[in-house]
Design a protein around this motif. Structure first.
Motif, PDB file in Angstrom:
ATOM      1  N   UNK A 217      -4.136  -6.072  -1.447  1.00  0.00           N
ATOM      2  CA  UNK A 217      -3.593  -7.415  -1.236  1.00  0.00           C
ATOM      3  C   UNK A 217      -4.510  -8.507  -1.755  1.00  0.00           C
ATOM      4  N   UNK A 218      -5.842  -8.331  -1.578  1.00  0.00           N
ATOM      5  CA  UNK A 218      -6.737  -9.448  -1.891  1.00  0.00           C
ATOM      6  C   UNK A 218      -7.682  -9.158  -3.056  1.00  0.00           C
ATOM      7  N   UNK A 315      -5.732  11.915   3.628  1.00  0.00           N
ATOM      8  CA  UNK A 315      -4.734  10.897   3.957  1.00  0.00           C
ATOM      9  C   UNK A 315      -3.958  10.597   2.676  1.00  0.00           C
ATOM     10  N   UNK A 316      -2.686  10.248   2.815  1.00  0.00           N
ATOM     11  CA  UNK A 316      -1.872  10.035   1.616  1.00  0.00           C
ATOM     12  C   UNK A 316      -0.731   9.073   1.903  1.00  0.00           C
ATOM     13  N   UNK A 317      -0.230   8.454   0.854  1.00  0.00           N
ATOM     14  CA  UNK A 317       0.961   7.621   0.999  1.00  0.00           C
ATOM     15  C   UNK A 317       1.729   7.637  -0.316  1.00  0.00           C
ATOM     16  N   UNK A 318       2.971   7.187  -0.264  1.00  0.00           N
ATOM     17  CA  UNK A 318       3.807   7.169  -1.464  1.00  0.00           C
ATOM     18  C   UNK A 318       4.219   5.729  -1.742  1.00  0.00           C
ATOM     19  N   UNK A 319       3.994   5.304  -2.986  1.00  0.00           N
ATOM     20  CA  UNK A 319       4.409   3.963  -3.390  1.00  0.00           C
ATOM     21  C   UNK A 319       5.448   4.078  -4.497  1.00  0.00           C
ATOM     22  N   UNK A 320       6.441   3.171  -4.452  1.00  0.00           N
ATOM     23  CA  UNK A 320       7.455   3.140  -5.495  1.00  0.00           C
ATOM     24  C   UNK A 320       7.323   1.834  -6.257  1.00  0.00           C
ATOM     25  N   UNK A 321       7.662   1.882  -7.529  1.00  0.00           N
ATOM     26  CA  UNK A 321       7.621   0.666  -8.332  1.00  0.00           C
ATOM     27  C   UNK A 321       8.549  -0.363  -7.690  1.00  0.00           C
ATOM     28  N   UNK A 324       6.902  -3.566  -2.105  1.00  0.00           N
ATOM     29  CA  UNK A 324       5.615  -4.150  -1.747  1.00  0.00           C
ATOM     30  C   UNK A 324       4.804  -3.208  -0.860  1.00  0.00           C
ATOM     31  N   UNK A 325       5.500  -2.431  -0.011  1.00  0.00           N
ATOM     32  CA  UNK A 325       4.810  -1.539   0.912  1.00  0.00           C
ATOM     33  C   UNK A 325       5.048  -0.090   0.516  1.00  0.00           C
ATOM     34  N   UNK A 326       4.190   0.792   1.022  1.00  0.00           N
ATOM     35  CA  UNK A 326       4.411   2.219   0.786  1.00  0.00           C
ATOM     36  C   UNK A 326       5.687   2.650   1.506  1.00  0.00           C
ATOM     37  N   UNK A 352       8.091   9.320   6.638  1.00  0.00           N
ATOM     38  CA  UNK A 352       8.833   8.445   5.727  1.00  0.00           C
ATOM     39  C   UNK A 352       9.213   7.167   6.475  1.00  0.00           C
ATOM     40  N   UNK A 353       8.982   6.023   5.838  1.00  0.00           N
ATOM     41  CA  UNK A 353       9.399   4.741   6.418  1.00  0.00           C
ATOM     42  C   UNK A 353      10.897   4.602   6.244  1.00  0.00           C
TER      43      UNK A 353
END
Lengths: 442, 442
Positions: A217-218, A315-321, A324-326, A352-353
């Protein structure tokens, strides 16, 4: 009884009603998710929405602990709490509730596993899809009740659990129509080694993690400023920023995301890094890169922190084009079961969110592929013989059809337009003198 | 962090965990119910678990109002409530909560319909499947969180709504494997006329209904005793009992359940009965008898009361041989929407007692017909090359297969027995020197 009262018809603050279109999409997504996860050997379980308040407050839920919806004691217990604590408001507040609504699915799952272990297979692979509640300030797109969708593995200590979780989650997203997303992966032990190698004080590690977590973010300059503002030594701050800069540049280099090249990246880590953690991370990146076969990507991201205090390994996360958030996040938490049972059990999960997924699918106008042919049977409820209408409509019924009985409206043209908008495929008008019903396609 | 604490692992009082076998059965039943109801033109919607407390307490929920789980106010609002009501405990208790958990799906549905009507088709046919909460004393088989499964029709004033609801619910039960059940049907207006014809005082009707409702449990003599004990006039009591006796005898006569013979039965009712109500009841009994075609039965039961205060017309329930309680219940409630919107809307619903259905299916060991072929891929997580295990297992994946990676246990024979018990169809053991995986069927 039929006089209007002052009731508002709006849902309670921060809550919302789910209309047919969104509910159909959610049902379709849940069935798809469960199907995919079942193909990886996971089975669905459920825990109650309500847990003992001590259970919830004693967990490592971080800032969620202040967002619990607490349930008022009832009857004698409430009266007792009120009379015994009448002079100390703070003490009284702590005594008013005995139950609370779950704020995530991980805390109840660990209790569930500790309680039911004797009746469960071991290793145990669970699917949980359910509502959680948090008393957050409502914002656009953020509600006080929302659905989480978690898979977890208990009892596998090796990183094959992480491989299975990542691939199952990625496949679940692919099956929902998502593509070209990226799995970001890190290990809490590497993160800790990185920070330790820069000579931060050990009791300051968590504070350093919190600042690093803001990198997305920063930016690096922002993190540097925050670290200095938090009173960390200039030298340590310089060192960690230069390390992060170097690692981040490599991590975003596309040529480095494949197979054994990850090893080269990992070799840039400080010497104090846990060798087993590096090996395991390399294994997971290699395996997932191959399994992904260009349908999605996996990248090592040494700046990835994830908020929860309970993570102990990867630890892991998934981001999509474009988002803004995983859309998914998880990791290993080998020390949580031991809190309940006294004996640690290896554990790892990926969540999954669900609400983010649903809002992206709603924007895409994802088809929920209903296979029913929808036919409206229209009749005049004031004049027609209703028993005959009902029985004639029955003759049209079949497993692949929806037959819906609907009274005729004054404006037939408008009624037909509405039926088309609702997804009906055809209609039949009942005529008392005719034998059967003629179905006309729209 | 891994030291054992004093946390109990049991769910909160009256709550329960759902293990994989029951969850699979519940999922299967829900998918089957939704599919059947969709074939009748119903669509699924959902409302939040939490409603404003005033909404819940202002409803006609009868004794459920005393069973609401109330949610404690938070922050300033809580402090304010405590300081402003410190002298009056009763007043204070009423000010401590602002929200509550829904105790049924009908009260929230009516709010939902009144609030979202402009965005919904009209007539509107809804499916709701969701949890409700009641702070009852826990008993065997009775929990404080349980699932209800309702269908409702808004906007159809004629009895074709009742026909559709009854047939859809009966078909849903047939599709779940239930058979030879009986729909009991009555009309609140007939019940009222019956009681009025015996010269009970009008303000005593509800009390008389409550005693008649016990007929199943305590018999006609028991009802007589209760009515007298409640202070009703001897003459009125004798008259209603003789009427009920006469009607009940005919209602259980098997030859009277078919088609137009219902008319003969209805003709025995007192002359003050609403003619339209009798006609409509005859229509429904005739239509459903034909549609049922011996797969289930419908009987007129003049003693059927159903507890809720909001019913205005036909009421019905479904009983199965061997079950002590009905498995479904419902009726017409034309005056409830008006309470919110000021304008009455015809409404009618039928609710399946989902927990009762599930416990009957669990006892029957109902198969949930999973179509996946389940294969366990067994490996040694301490010695094998995990990336290769993972990628080889991937080669077995297919849409109709479940491939689950499981570490080898010391006692292989015992492991295989467990896998068979868990429903696996075969297994493959990873060998580093072999090219592929040999799957062996159990």
């Amino acid at each position: 009884m039929s006089t209007s009262t002052s009731f508002s018809t709006a849902p309670a603050r921060g809550m919302r009603d789910l209309l047919p279109k969104e509910t159909a999409l959610r049902d379709w997504a849940i069935i798809s998710l469960v199907k995919t996860y079942e193909q990886y050997g996971f089975t669905r379980i459920d825990t109650p929405a309500i847990e003992n308040i001590a259970q919830l407050k004693g967990s490592e839920g971080g800032e969620n602990l202040s967002l619990i919806f607490e349930i008022l004691k009832r009857g004698d217990k409430l009266e007792k709490a009120l009379s015994e604590n009448s002079t100390d408001q703070k003490k009284l507040i702590a005594e008013l509730s005995d139950l609370g609504l779950r704020f995530d699915l991980t805390v109840p799952l660990v209790r569930f596993f500790a309680h039911n272990q004797a009746q469960l297979p071991y290793p145990f692979k669970s699917i949980q899809i359910g509502s959680v509640w948090r008393a957050e300030s409502p914002q656009a797109g953020r509600y006080r009740q929302f659905t989480q969708c978690d898979i977890d593995v208990f009892g596998i200590k090796s990183e094959i659990a992480e491989m299975e979780l990542i691939q199952a989650t990625a496949q679940a997203l692919l099956n929902l129509g998502f593509e070209k997303f990226t799995v970001r992966i890190n290990d809490r032990r590497i993160l800790t080694a990185l920070v330790a190698s820069c000579n931060f004080a050990e009791d300051q590690f968590n504070n350093v993690f919190i600042q690093i977590d803001k990198l997305d973010k920063i930016g690096l300059q922002g993190v540097k400023k925050e670290l200095l503002a938090n009173g960390h030594a200039n030298e340590a701050v310089e060192k960690i920023c230069s390390l992060l800069d170097n690692l981040a540049q490599n991590a975003t280099d596309k040529t480095l995301h494949k197979n054994e090249i990850a090893t080269a990246l990992l070799s840039r880590l400080p010497a104090n890094c846990d060798k087993e953690a590096i090996m395991a991370l390399d294994n997971v990146i290699t395996a997932i890169s191959k399994a992904a076969a260009d349908r999605y990507a996996i990248v090592f991201d040494p700046t990835l922190v994830r908020g929860m205090g309970y993570y102990t390994g990867q630890i892991f996360e998934i981001v999509t084009a474009g988002a803004a958030h995983s859309v998914a996040g998880g990791g290993r938490y080998d020390k949580m079961v031991g809190k309940y049972s006294g004996r640690d059990v290896p554990a790892c999960g990926f969540s999954i969110g669900f609400e983010r997924i649903v809002s992206i699918l709603m924007e895409k106008e994802q088809s929920t592929k209903t296979e029913l042919s929808k036919i409206a049977v229209i009749f005049d409820q004031d004049r027609d013989h209703l028993t005959e209408v009902f029985l004639k409509a029955n003759t049209l019924r079949a497993d692949d059809k929806c037959i819906s009985l609907l009274p005729k409206k004054k404006d037939m043209r408008k009624q037909i337009d509405s039926l088309i908008a609702e997804g009906f495929n055809g209609y039949a008008i009942y005529h008392p003198e005719k034998e059967g019903l003629d179905v006309k396609a729209f």
